[in-house]
Design a protein around this motif. Structure first.
Motif, PDB file in Angstrom:
ATOM      1  N   ARG A  75       3.745  -1.525 -10.327  1.00 26.26           N
ATOM      2  CA  ARG A  75       5.015  -0.924 -10.767  1.00 26.26           C
ATOM      3  C   ARG A  75       5.230   0.449 -10.153  1.00 26.26           C
ATOM      4  O   ARG A  75       6.328   0.807  -9.758  1.00 26.26           O
ATOM      5  N   LEU A  76       4.141   1.222 -10.095  1.00 28.36           N
ATOM      6  CA  LEU A  76       4.208   2.529  -9.441  1.00 28.36           C
ATOM      7  C   LEU A  76       4.667   2.342  -7.996  1.00 28.36           C
ATOM      8  O   LEU A  76       5.521   3.069  -7.496  1.00 28.36           O
ATOM      9  N   ARG A  77       4.121   1.336  -7.334  1.00 26.05           N
ATOM     10  CA  ARG A  77       4.418   1.134  -5.911  1.00 26.05           C
ATOM     11  C   ARG A  77       5.800   0.569  -5.661  1.00 26.05           C
ATOM     12  O   ARG A  77       6.264   0.573  -4.526  1.00 26.05           O
ATOM     13  N   ARG A  78       6.434   0.066  -6.720  1.00 24.09           N
ATOM     14  CA  ARG A  78       7.833  -0.329  -6.533  1.00 24.09           C
ATOM     15  C   ARG A  78       8.753   0.872  -6.628  1.00 24.09           C
ATOM     16  O   ARG A  78       9.887   0.831  -6.177  1.00 24.09           O
ATOM     17  N   THR A  79       8.283   1.936  -7.221  1.00 28.19           N
ATOM     18  CA  THR A  79       9.087   3.145  -7.396  1.00 28.19           C
ATOM     19  C   THR A  79       8.811   4.145  -6.281  1.00 28.19           C
ATOM     20  O   THR A  79       9.675   4.907  -5.883  1.00 28.19           O
ATOM     21  N   VAL A  80       7.565   4.136  -5.815  1.00 24.98           N
ATOM     22  CA  VAL A  80       7.121   5.114  -4.834  1.00 24.98           C
ATOM     23  C   VAL A  80       6.752   4.386  -3.544  1.00 24.98           C
ATOM     24  O   VAL A  80       5.883   3.523  -3.554  1.00 24.98           O
ATOM     25  N   SER A  81       7.418   4.718  -2.445  1.00 18.56           N
ATOM     26  CA  SER A  81       7.118   4.070  -1.172  1.00 18.56           C
ATOM     27  C   SER A  81       6.209   4.945  -0.332  1.00 18.56           C
ATOM     28  O   SER A  81       6.193   6.163  -0.493  1.00 18.56           O
ATOM     29  N   VAL A  82       5.494   4.319   0.591  1.00 20.98           N
ATOM     30  CA  VAL A  82       4.639   5.101   1.498  1.00 20.98           C
ATOM     31  C   VAL A  82       4.853   4.696   2.950  1.00 20.98           C
ATOM     32  O   VAL A  82       5.081   3.532   3.247  1.00 20.98           O
ATOM     33  N   VAL A  83       4.749   5.693   3.825  1.00 22.64           N
ATOM     34  CA  VAL A  83       4.684   5.423   5.259  1.00 22.64           C
ATOM     35  C   VAL A  83       3.463   6.165   5.767  1.00 22.64           C
ATOM     36  O   VAL A  83       3.389   7.390   5.669  1.00 22.64           O
ATOM     37  N   PHE A  84       2.490   5.414   6.270  1.00 24.11           N
ATOM     38  CA  PHE A  84       1.287   6.032   6.789  1.00 24.11           C
ATOM     39  C   PHE A  84       1.304   6.021   8.309  1.00 24.11           C
ATOM     40  O   PHE A  84       2.117   5.350   8.927  1.00 24.11           O
ATOM     41  N   GLN A  85       0.380   6.789   8.874  1.00 20.49           N
ATOM     42  CA  GLN A  85       0.324   6.913  10.325  1.00 20.49           C
ATOM     43  C   GLN A  85       0.065   5.556  10.994  1.00 20.49           C
ATOM     44  O   GLN A  85       0.695   5.192  11.968  1.00 20.49           O
ATOM     45  N   GLU A  86      -0.875   4.826  10.420  1.00 19.82           N
ATOM     46  CA  GLU A  86      -1.178   3.517  10.999  1.00 19.82           C
ATOM     47  C   GLU A  86      -0.222   2.516  10.346  1.00 19.82           C
ATOM     48  O   GLU A  86      -0.576   1.795   9.440  1.00 19.82           O
ATOM     49  N   PHE A  87       1.032   2.587  10.805  1.00 26.42           N
ATOM     50  CA  PHE A  87       2.094   1.779  10.197  1.00 26.42           C
ATOM     51  C   PHE A  87       1.731   0.303  10.304  1.00 26.42           C
ATOM     52  O   PHE A  87       1.475  -0.233  11.367  1.00 26.42           O
ATOM     53  N   LYS A  88       1.705  -0.348   9.159  1.00 28.70           N
ATOM     54  CA  LYS A  88       1.254  -1.732   9.149  1.00 28.70           C
ATOM     55  C   LYS A  88       2.436  -2.677   9.073  1.00 28.70           C
ATOM     56  O   LYS A  88       2.783  -3.135   7.995  1.00 28.70           O
ATOM     57  N   VAL A  89       3.036  -2.954  10.210  1.00 25.77           N
ATOM     58  CA  VAL A  89       4.061  -4.002  10.213  1.00 25.77           C
ATOM     59  C   VAL A  89       3.345  -5.331  10.469  1.00 25.77           C
ATOM     60  O   VAL A  89       2.252  -5.361  11.018  1.00 25.77           O
ATOM     61  N   GLN A 142       8.176   0.199  16.121  1.00 26.73           N
ATOM     62  CA  GLN A 142       7.406  -0.322  14.982  1.00 26.73           C
ATOM     63  C   GLN A 142       7.371   0.695  13.839  1.00 26.73           C
ATOM     64  O   GLN A 142       7.460   0.339  12.673  1.00 26.73           O
ATOM     65  N   GLN A 143       7.271   1.952  14.210  1.00 32.02           N
ATOM     66  CA  GLN A 143       7.270   3.004  13.200  1.00 32.02           C
ATOM     67  C   GLN A 143       8.597   3.013  12.443  1.00 32.02           C
ATOM     68  O   GLN A 143       8.632   3.173  11.232  1.00 32.02           O
ATOM     69  N   ARG A 144       9.695   2.808  13.187  1.00 31.88           N
ATOM     70  CA  ARG A 144      10.998   2.769  12.511  1.00 31.88           C
ATOM     71  C   ARG A 144      11.108   1.564  11.586  1.00 31.88           C
ATOM     72  O   ARG A 144      11.724   1.639  10.521  1.00 31.88           O
ATOM     73  N   VAL A 145      10.511   0.439  11.971  1.00 30.10           N
ATOM     74  CA  VAL A 145      10.509  -0.744  11.093  1.00 30.10           C
ATOM     75  C   VAL A 145       9.748  -0.413   9.803  1.00 30.10           C
ATOM     76  O   VAL A 145      10.200  -0.726   8.704  1.00 30.10           O
ATOM     77  N   ALA A 146       8.603   0.269   9.959  1.00 33.07           N
ATOM     78  CA  ALA A 146       7.813   0.633   8.773  1.00 33.07           C
ATOM     79  C   ALA A 146       8.616   1.543   7.851  1.00 33.07           C
ATOM     80  O   ALA A 146       8.561   1.417   6.623  1.00 33.07           O
ATOM     81  N   ILE A 147       9.383   2.453   8.451  1.00 36.47           N
ATOM     82  CA  ILE A 147      10.196   3.355   7.638  1.00 36.47           C
ATOM     83  C   ILE A 147      11.342   2.594   6.981  1.00 36.47           C
ATOM     84  O   ILE A 147      11.620   2.776   5.790  1.00 36.47           O
ATOM     85  N   ALA A 148      11.967   1.717   7.747  1.00 38.71           N
ATOM     86  CA  ALA A 148      13.055   0.905   7.186  1.00 38.71           C
ATOM     87  C   ALA A 148      12.545   0.138   5.972  1.00 38.71           C
ATOM     88  O   ALA A 148      13.183   0.106   4.919  1.00 38.71           O
ATOM     89  N   ARG A 149      11.365  -0.447   6.111  1.00 37.37           N
ATOM     90  CA  ARG A 149      10.783  -1.237   5.026  1.00 37.37           C
ATOM     91  C   ARG A 149      10.481  -0.360   3.807  1.00 37.37           C
ATOM     92  O   ARG A 149      10.629  -0.786   2.671  1.00 37.37           O
ATOM     93  N   ALA A 150      10.082   0.884   4.075  1.00 35.35           N
ATOM     94  CA  ALA A 150       9.736   1.778   2.966  1.00 35.35           C
ATOM     95  C   ALA A 150      10.968   2.280   2.219  1.00 35.35           C
ATOM     96  O   ALA A 150      10.884   2.585   1.036  1.00 35.35           O
ATOM     97  N   VAL A 151      12.100   2.395   2.902  1.00 36.76           N
ATOM     98  CA  VAL A 151      13.261   3.000   2.236  1.00 36.76           C
ATOM     99  C   VAL A 151      14.339   1.999   1.834  1.00 36.76           C
ATOM    100  O   VAL A 151      15.267   2.353   1.105  1.00 36.76           O
TER     101      VAL A 151
END
Ligand SMILES: Nc1ncnc2c1ncn2[C@@H]1O[C@H](COP(=O)(O)OP(=O)(O)O)[C@@H](O)[C@H]1O
Ligand SMILES: [Mg+2]
Length: 220
Positions: A75-89, A142-151
């Motif tokens: 539930r926490l992770r549905r409210t709080v998104s993360v983008v890490f350096q090693e973007f995992k797409v 790929q980094q932009r995809v990871a960000i898109a997914r996070a936001v």
């Protein structure tokens, strides 16, 4: 949005975070700035529920970390998104499938999913890549995809750990522009970096300086 009181964290007997107290207001843009080894990643892992709180008190987007149990972490992770350096797409899935994933998990209706995916791809200039598998994209894409997914799910809070670590200057600048845009839409941003240049790109941001696990000063 974030409220920490006397938070300390140790790996074994080695104290990585030492008595941290700070607050982040909803809607803010905050940098966690410090050299490599300062404890930035450890702090973000605590805030995201992947490490448990050992000492002190902390609340993240209304979740009390001291009483957070395993069942509440999703539930926490549905409210709080993360983008890490090693973007995992997911390399074999398309850009569109990667971005839609968190909405699929939440059971968002298909038409709405489609609308939001298209909108976010426009903002991040991924429209022409939507149907390609992620493994064929450049690092920046790929980094932009990871960000898109996070936001794409409009998180209240976005935690980001060295998001520009693998990007060149121009792409880093673009990424920061994107973070600023989401911040204006209402997402609170908390971004860890060792790169001073990023901080200069967001003059209105608050800066927390972490060194050897201690919060040094606040400015901005
Ligand atoms: N899983 C771990 N076990 C033991 N020590 C760790 C672990 N993770 C990080 N550390 C240590 O904690 C310190 C802070 O690391 P980290 O939080 O990754 O800092 P930063 O992200 O600022 O570079 C470092 O000295 C690192 O070696
Ligand atoms: Mg780190």
């Amino acid at each position: 949005m974030l409220n920490l009181r006397h938070v300390s964290y140790a790996f074994g007997t080695y104290w990585v975070l030492k008595n941290l107290s700070f607050q982040v207001e909803p809607g803010g843009f905050t940098f966690l700035f410090g050299p490599s080894g300062a404890g930035k990643t450890t702090l973000l892992r605590l805030l995201h529920g992947s490490l448990s709180l050992q000492r002190g008190a902390a609340s993240v987007a209304g979740f009390d970390l001291a009483s957070l149990n395993r069942r509440m972490v999703p539930r926490l992770r549905r409210t709080v998104s993360v983008v890490f350096q090693e973007f995992k797409v997911l390399p074999h899935k398309t850009v569109k499938e990667n971005i839609a994933l968190p909405m699929l998990v939440r059971g968002i209706p298909k038409a709405q999913m489609e609308r939001r995916t298209n909108a976010i791809c426009r903002v991040l200039r991924l429209e022409k890549r939507m149907h390609l598998a992620c493994r064929g994209l450049s690092g920046g894409e790929q980094q932009r995809v990871a960000i898109a997914r996070a936001v794409v799910t409009n998180p209240k809070l976005l935690l980001s750990d060295e998001p520009t670590g693998n990007l060149d200057e121009e792409l880093s600048t673009r990424l920061l522009e994107i973070f600023k845009q989401f911040n204006q839409f209402g997402t609170t941003i908390f971004l860890a970096t060792h790169n001073r240049r990023l901080i200069d790109l967001v003059p209105q941001a608050k800066v927390l300086v972490l060194d050897e696990g201690r919060l040094e000063q606040e400015c901005g």
